[in-house]
Scaffold this active site. Structure first.
Site, PDB file in Angstrom:
ATOM      1  N   CYS A  80       0.845  -1.190   0.000  1.00 18.82           N
ATOM      2  CA  CYS A  80       0.000   0.000   0.000  1.00 18.82           C
ATOM      3  C   CYS A  80       0.886   1.248   0.000  1.00 18.82           C
ATOM      4  CB  CYS A  80      -0.898  -0.023   1.237  1.00 18.82           C
ATOM      5  SG  CYS A  80      -1.794   1.513   1.522  1.00 18.82           S
ATOM      6  N   GLU A  81       0.622   2.134  -0.919  1.00 15.01           N
ATOM      7  CA  GLU A  81       1.448   3.332  -1.023  1.00 15.01           C
ATOM      8  C   GLU A  81       1.190   4.333   0.098  1.00 15.01           C
ATOM      9  OE1 GLU A  81      -1.014   6.083  -4.196  1.00 15.01           O
ATOM     10  OE2 GLU A  81       0.322   4.552  -4.993  1.00 15.01           O
ATOM     11  N   HIS A  82       0.128   4.157   0.852  1.00 11.53           N
ATOM     12  CA  HIS A  82      -0.175   5.104   1.927  1.00 11.53           C
ATOM     13  C   HIS A  82       0.623   4.843   3.196  1.00 11.53           C
ATOM     14  CE1 HIS A  82      -4.269   5.448  -0.229  1.00 11.53           C
ATOM     15  NE2 HIS A  82      -3.435   6.353  -0.684  1.00 11.53           N
ATOM     16  N   HIS A  83       0.828   3.554   3.536  1.00 10.81           N
ATOM     17  CA  HIS A  83       1.521   3.212   4.780  1.00 10.81           C
ATOM     18  C   HIS A  83       2.735   2.320   4.561  1.00 10.81           C
ATOM     19  CE1 HIS A  83      -2.678   4.074   6.041  1.00 10.81           C
ATOM     20  NE2 HIS A  83      -2.047   4.771   6.960  1.00 10.81           N
ATOM     21  N   GLN A 121      -5.277  -0.818  -4.086  1.00 12.51           N
ATOM     22  CA  GLN A 121      -5.973  -1.939  -4.708  1.00 12.51           C
ATOM     23  C   GLN A 121      -6.896  -1.487  -5.834  1.00 12.51           C
ATOM     24  OE1 GLN A 121      -7.622  -4.819  -1.986  1.00 12.51           O
ATOM     25  NE2 GLN A 121      -9.179  -5.454  -3.456  1.00 12.51           N
ATOM     26  N   HIS A 149      -5.552  -5.981   3.976  1.00 14.57           N
ATOM     27  CA  HIS A 149      -4.598  -4.871   3.994  1.00 14.57           C
ATOM     28  C   HIS A 149      -3.976  -4.714   5.372  1.00 14.57           C
ATOM     29  CE1 HIS A 149      -5.578  -2.867   0.085  1.00 14.57           C
ATOM     30  NE2 HIS A 149      -6.533  -3.781   0.166  1.00 14.57           N
ATOM     31  N   CYS A 151      -2.708  -2.168   6.611  1.00 10.92           N
ATOM     32  CA  CYS A 151      -3.099  -0.900   7.233  1.00 10.92           C
ATOM     33  C   CYS A 151      -4.456  -1.005   7.932  1.00 10.92           C
ATOM     34  CB  CYS A 151      -3.091   0.235   6.216  1.00 10.92           C
ATOM     35  SG  CYS A 151      -4.150  -0.034   4.795  1.00 10.92           S
TER      36      CYS A 151
END
Length: 191
Positions: A80-83, A121, A149, A151
């Site tokens: 995941c590019e956020h976390h 995703q 996920h 996250c």
């Protein structure tokens, strides 16, 4: 992979360990920066790679057009590019060939290439569908991803049983009746 800087990753990981109050040189952690760099090299191996090239050469059909091809339960993992936490799941791909088919082993290669980069995703699902529509000349494509996920499961809400399901449909499979029939055949429970 272009732009992969192992030394910078190792230095950054050592700095993160120090920033959380650990001694990055202590036994048990001294090799961690190198291990994380190895993992990141694998996790992000799809950067700079052309997913359409993974389709290989299509095999022409002798009798014209074929019926639907479905490959279910294709394991994948991404980050995941956020976390920068992993998400792990299964993909189901259905496509309606045009005048040629692709090798079944090529389908997971496309997914692996697109998943091996910082992702969300929703975008991954769309990219897989776009690759098959454009690169394989498919008359219809349906992609369903179901993933857990990190996250969601390991931080924040800590919902260990939660899964995210995304769907992308193209061409003839964008029709609601065709999409519903394929979802039933895939058996993944997506609406």
């Amino acid at each position: 992979m272009t732009g992969f800087d192992r030394a910078r990753i190792e230095a950054a990981v050592a700095e993160i360990l120090a920033a959380v109050g650990e001694d990055p040189s202590r036994p048990g952690l001294s090799a961690t920066p190198s291990r994380v760099a190895d993992a990141y090299a694998e996790f992000f191996a799809g950067l700079g790679r052309d997913a359409e090239a993974e389709l290989g050469e299509p095999v022409p059909l002798e009798q014209g057009q074929a019926e639907t091809v479905i490959l279910r339960e294709i394991s994948f993992r991404s980050v995941c590019e956020h976390h920068l936490l992993p998400f792990i799941g299964v993909a189901h791909v259905a496509y309606l060939p045009g005048e040629a088919v692709i090798g079944l082993g090529r389908i997971p290669r496309v997914i692996d290439t697109l998943a091996a980069r910082p992702q969300v995703q929703e975008r991954l699902t769309e990219q897989i569908a776009d690759t098959f529509e454009a690169g394989a000349g498919a008359r219809g494509v349906l992609v369903v991803l179901s993933a857990e996920h990190g996250c969601v499961t390991a931080r924040g809400p800590r919902q260990v049983a939660a899964t995210t399901v995304t769907l992308a449909a193209r061409g003839e499979f964008a029709e609601p009746a065709a999409r519903a029939e394929l979802i039933a055949l895939i058996g993944c429970g997506a609406a």
